[in-house]
Enzyme design. Sequence first.
Site, short mmCIF file in Angstrom:
data_model
loop_
_atom_site.label_atom_id
_atom_site.label_comp_id
_atom_site.label_asym_id
_atom_site.label_seq_id
_atom_site.Cartn_x
_atom_site.Cartn_y
_atom_site.Cartn_z
N ILE A 195 0.96 -0.65 -8.26
CA ILE A 195 0.69 -0.03 -6.96
C ILE A 195 1.98 0.05 -6.15
O ILE A 195 2.69 -0.94 -5.97
CB ILE A 195 -0.36 -0.83 -6.18
CG1 ILE A 195 -1.64 -1.01 -6.99
CG2 ILE A 195 -0.66 -0.13 -4.85
CD1 ILE A 195 -2.30 0.28 -7.41
N LYS A 196 2.26 1.24 -5.65
CA LYS A 196 3.47 1.48 -4.89
C LYS A 196 3.13 1.54 -3.40
O LYS A 196 2.24 2.30 -2.99
CB LYS A 196 4.11 2.79 -5.34
CG LYS A 196 5.57 2.97 -5.06
CD LYS A 196 6.05 4.24 -5.76
CE LYS A 196 7.53 4.48 -5.60
NZ LYS A 196 7.93 5.76 -6.25
#
Length: 219
Positions: free
Chosen positions: A82-83
């Site tokens: 997850i960014k």
Amino acid sequence: MKFFVDTADIADIKELADTGLLDGVTTNPSLIAKSGRDFIDVTREICGLVDGPVSAEVVALDHETMMKEAETLRKIADNVCIKVPLTIDGLKTCKKLTSEGTMVNVTLCFSANQALLAAKAGATFVSPFVGRHDDNGFDGMELIADIAQIYSNYGFDTEILVASIRNPVHVLQSALIGADVATMPPSVIKGLFKHVLTEKGIEGFLADWEKTGQSIPTS
């Protein structure tokens, strides 16, 4: 140093994955938009092409909604990373996700202080943008060196993922400093293979071989 490709182009990812040298993929909303395809579909397909982390970015700016988007994204595949942006809410989300065992890439880092905060939040990766840093009159590689020194001082596990790489020199300098990962466009990765003396050498060898009139059996 790990090599990630910064793209959402499936053909480019397949080509580079076939070399056996690709360790992961980074995407962002701009790259997904360029693909013209559904975000979830593209991310799922990319995750099936590489074994390493595939960064998929949330677009919300508040913690609560970031967590909801992250819940959707991490269901896509086990290798989704997850960014999140380097903001207070982004780091709050980072802390929560990494405490649950989810990989997090903290992006849009432009200072060593920001990188320190990302590491304290438990980020798996921090993404300092060297090219954009250079564009605005700063030294991108000095930033990488500062982050590497700070992380070494305190034994942080967060990996330095050098982003916004524009050319092979950025890759070389990142490797000399000791960055953990370099993410770059397909064109830059392909440029690493090229050298005029290699090309001339191949031409010379082939010319000499042709003079022998021989061939190497292939069956």
